[in-house]
Scaffold this active site. Structure first.
Site, PDB file in Angstrom:
ATOM      1  NE  ARG A   1      -4.168   1.700   0.963  1.00  0.00           N
ATOM      2  CZ  ARG A   1      -5.137   2.065   0.128  1.00  0.00           C
ATOM      3  NH1 ARG A   1      -5.100   1.710  -1.147  1.00  0.00           N
ATOM      4  NH2 ARG A   1      -6.156   2.763   0.563  1.00  0.00           N
ATOM      5  CB  THR A  21      -8.820  -0.876  -8.016  1.00  0.00           C
ATOM      6  OG1 THR A  21      -8.690   0.338  -7.285  1.00  0.00           O
ATOM      7  CG2 THR A  21      -8.039  -1.941  -7.292  1.00  0.00           C
ATOM      8  CG  ASN A  39      -8.389   6.103  -4.954  1.00  0.00           C
ATOM      9  OD1 ASN A  39      -9.233   5.228  -4.808  1.00  0.00           O
ATOM     10  ND2 ASN A  39      -8.517   7.283  -4.397  1.00  0.00           N
ATOM     11  CD  GLU A  46      -4.808   3.981  -3.561  1.00  0.00           C
ATOM     12  OE1 GLU A  46      -6.037   3.832  -3.534  1.00  0.00           O
ATOM     13  OE2 GLU A  46      -4.112   3.582  -4.511  1.00  0.00           O
ATOM     14  CG  ASP A  91      -8.544   5.094  -0.584  1.00  0.00           C
ATOM     15  OD1 ASP A  91      -9.571   5.607  -1.054  1.00  0.00           O
ATOM     16  OD2 ASP A  91      -8.024   4.072  -1.063  1.00  0.00           O
ATOM     17  N   GLY A 151     -13.717  -0.207  -4.890  1.00  0.00           N
ATOM     18  CA  GLY A 151     -13.809   0.708  -3.756  1.00  0.00           C
ATOM     19  C   GLY A 151     -14.543   0.091  -2.585  1.00  0.00           C
TER      20      GLY A 151
HETATM   21  O1  DON Z   1      -7.920   0.891  -1.495  1.00  0.00           O
HETATM   22  C1  DON Z   1      -9.097   1.114  -1.744  1.00  0.00           C
HETATM   23  O2  DON Z   1     -10.008   0.683  -1.076  1.00  0.00           O
HETATM   24  C2  DON Z   1      -9.437   1.929  -2.968  1.00  0.00           C
HETATM   25  N1  DON Z   1      -8.355   2.821  -3.298  1.00  0.00           N
HETATM   26  C3  DON Z   1      -9.734   1.001  -4.093  1.00  0.00           C
HETATM   27  C4  DON Z   1     -10.296   1.728  -5.238  1.00  0.00           C
HETATM   28  C5  DON Z   1     -11.067   0.850  -6.117  1.00  0.00           C
HETATM   29  O3  DON Z   1     -11.187  -0.331  -5.940  1.00  0.00           O
HETATM   30  C6  DON Z   1     -11.751   1.484  -7.225  1.00  0.00           C
HETATM   31  N2  DON Z   1     -12.268   0.476  -8.132  1.00  0.00           N
HETATM   32  N3  DON Z   1     -13.025   0.424  -8.973  1.00  0.00           N
END
Ligand code: DON
Length: 575
Positions: free
Chosen positions: A105, A377, A397, A416, A419, A469
């Protein structure tokens, strides 16, 4: 006397050697199940092909994961990449199966502060979404090095070769690329380097347009040849820090130099039928939500229930599991009360609070801080002939991350930082409260929903995961229920989706999730329904039946993925 002593010494040394040798050969001979076939499920045909190429070249699942990740960084510049991060869940096959969670991450830069995005007392959302101030320090390059050096059999230069080739040659624009570029058109136009690389004449390129990325090829090549030093120091690092700062960002050379992935114990939770959930621990909130949901469902008759009743159980366990997310954050910075949220008595008690036929208004549950998340993602899964496996969810992201490409490197930076809860005390742009546990701090990792997961029992191994997400854990749960309910693998990623995340107190659903009659029934139970505009998620799944050694894979029909199962040792003849 001395001679005798020496003789004895030699004898014991010899005996010790024999014992060690016997132990080694016993260990080597201890049988463990092997699938004898390999499988790849990835969201892009070129990525699947790259993984296959590396397995055929003698690599294992971990080498193939390097090949697939690096290729996705090229052909899905909107989804993941060297400028982003992610989570790799590994299964190491052997007499004793081992599980490892590689946390790649991104981390907040050293100069990041609690109020990084606050201007004149108000948090400015755009600052954590677009441009280099939105970018946290990338983790994916370090994860690729770790995979190759510690777990793989091949050097990075071989496993990354297919990606480097594609970056030079270019890949043709497909419908998903068009959708993502359209979603981020304004931000891409605002950044000259992104516009030059990913748009044509300031517009979304036509289907089939070739997107070559020669600068990215050079950057990938440097990483492939020099490992960590090829990205986190030297020319690439200098260009990145210079490019970020010139455009208003706050990175320092030490940010890159000091970045380390974290190797963590996966979250493991025993279920019934000798089955175990192996999933993502914090800084993901996903594994905990899945464990809580599955444990609560074990207390409820979901298998026998009709569709509406089953949806009711699923929505209510999701509501309760998502409520506890506000307690979680980067374990290197905050204490995560996993013992509390995964306590069996607590979960039995929570399941007991579910009314048989009525929605529980979220407002009537004790509140926990909600959050918001991004929109793109990627995810893939790999199993090799020996039973080594990888499920990886990787991200920048939002589509195209911060829509900022570092000049001269081809690296699209993540956003990111969004988040984090930019405003833990107040509310964010969506009117939602933040959480203290997920506030911004230098070097901290933002809380994630990414949930690469395995379900394993003595007889079966299954892998799950998807982008999406905050909806990731609910999507993974629905796929797991298809599997646990005995449905064929094709339906695990295909099953129509619905979602509840505690707040807002609403059921989001795909257009085909419920019939009119089922919607009326849910409404009469007290649910507020909201159809979401498009099919969401892109799940990639695997199943290995250890008794019959049979292997299957499936890709989400919403995406472009083409799953493959094959024996890499069998030479393919040209058709
Ligand atoms: O880490 C996370 O939860 C988000 N940055 C993930 C973003 C995501 O999965 C968007 N997808 N469609």
């Amino acid at each position: 006397m001395i001679r005798k002593h020496l003789q004895q010494h030699c004898l014991s040394a010899l005996l010790l050697l024999c014992t060690v040798a016997t132990q080694i050969s016993v260990a080597a001979e201890t049988p463990f199940p092997r699938p004898q076939q390999s499988a790849i499920a990835s969201p892009h045909p070129q990525a699947t092909a790259a993984g296959r190429e590396i397995l055929v070249a003698g690599g294992n699942a971990f080498d193939a994961a390097v090949a697939v990740s690096a290729t996705l960084a090229v052909v899905e510049p909107y989804g993941s990449g060297l400028g982003g991060g992610g989570f790799f869940l590994l299964r190491q096959s052997g007499a004793q199966t081992g599980y490892v969670f590689l946390d790649a991450r991104e981390k907040a830069p050293i100069k990041a502060t609690y109020d990084l995005y606050r201007r004149d007392g108000k948090v400015q959302t755009a600052l954590s979404l677009n441009g280099p101030l939105a970018a946290a320090i990338p983790g994916l390059p370090a994860a690729l090095v770790e995979l190759a050096e510690r777990y793989g059999k091949l050097p990075l230069s071989i496993s990354m070769a297919p990606a480097i080739r594609l970056a030079y040659q270019g890949f043709p624009v497909d419908r998903i690329y068009q959708q993502r570029a359209t979603a981020r058109l304004t931000a891409l136009r605002d950044d000259p380097e992104s516009a030059r690389l990913f748009l044509r004449g300031g517009e979304v390129p036509a289907l089939g347009t070739l997107i070559p990325q020669p600068e990215l090829a050079v950057t990938l090549n440097r990483l492939a040849n020099n490992g960590r030093a090829g990205f986190y120091s030297g020319l690439t690092a200098q260009s990145m820090v210079h490019g970020v700062r010139a455009a208003g960002g706050i990175w320092k050379p030490e940010d890159l130099y000091q970045y380390q992935i974290a190797t963590r114990a996966p979250l493991r939770f025993r279920l019934d039928d000798q089955r175990e959930l192996i999933s993502a621990p914090p800084p993901s909130a996903g594994g905990a939500a899945l464990a809580q949901s599955l444990m609560m469902l074990q207390q409820l008759p979901w298998r026998e229930a009709d569709k509406v009743q089953r949806a009711h159980y699923v929505l209510e366990v999701l509501r309760r599991a998502y409520r506890d997310r506000g307690l979680l954050g980067d374990p290197d910075f905050v204490a995560n009360p996993l013992n509390h949220v995964l306590d069996r008595e607590y979960l039995v008690h929570l399941a007991g609070s579910i009314a048989p036929h009525e929605a529980t208004p979220s407002a009537s549950l004790e509140p926990a801080p909600p959050w918001r998340e991004g929109e793109h993602t990627t995810h893939f899964a790999i199993l090799d002939n020996d039973g080594n496996a990888v499920a990886a969810t990787l991200s920048v992201n939002l589509p195209f991350g911060a829509a900022f490409t570092v000049p001269g490197t081809g690296v699209v930076l993540n956003d990111e930082m969004d988040d984090f809860a930019a405003d833990p005390q107040g509310s964010n742009a969506y009117g939602l409260a933040g959480s203290q546990a997920n506030s911004i701090a230098a070097g901290k990792r933002p809380l994630s929903s990414m949930s690469p997961s395995f379900l394993e029992s003595p007889n079966e191994f299954a892998a799950f995961g998807t982008p999406g997400g905050s909806r990731i854990p609910s999507m993974v749960l629905l796929s797991m229920l298809e599997y646990l309910g005995g449905q064929p693998i094709a339906s695990w990623p295909a099953v129509p989706r619905y979602h509840h995340q505690y707040l807002p107190d609403v059921v989001e659903h795909e257009s085909d999730a419920f019939s009119q009659d089922e919607m009326t029934q849910l409404q009469s139970r007290g649910y507020r329904l909201k159809e979401v505009p498009r099919g969401y998620g892109n799940q990639q799944v695997l199943l290995w039946d250890k008794t019959g050694k049979h292997v299957e894979a499936a890709s989400d029909p919403r995406g472009l993925g083409v799953p493959e199962t094959f024996d890499p040792k069998v030479r393919q003849t040209a058709p």
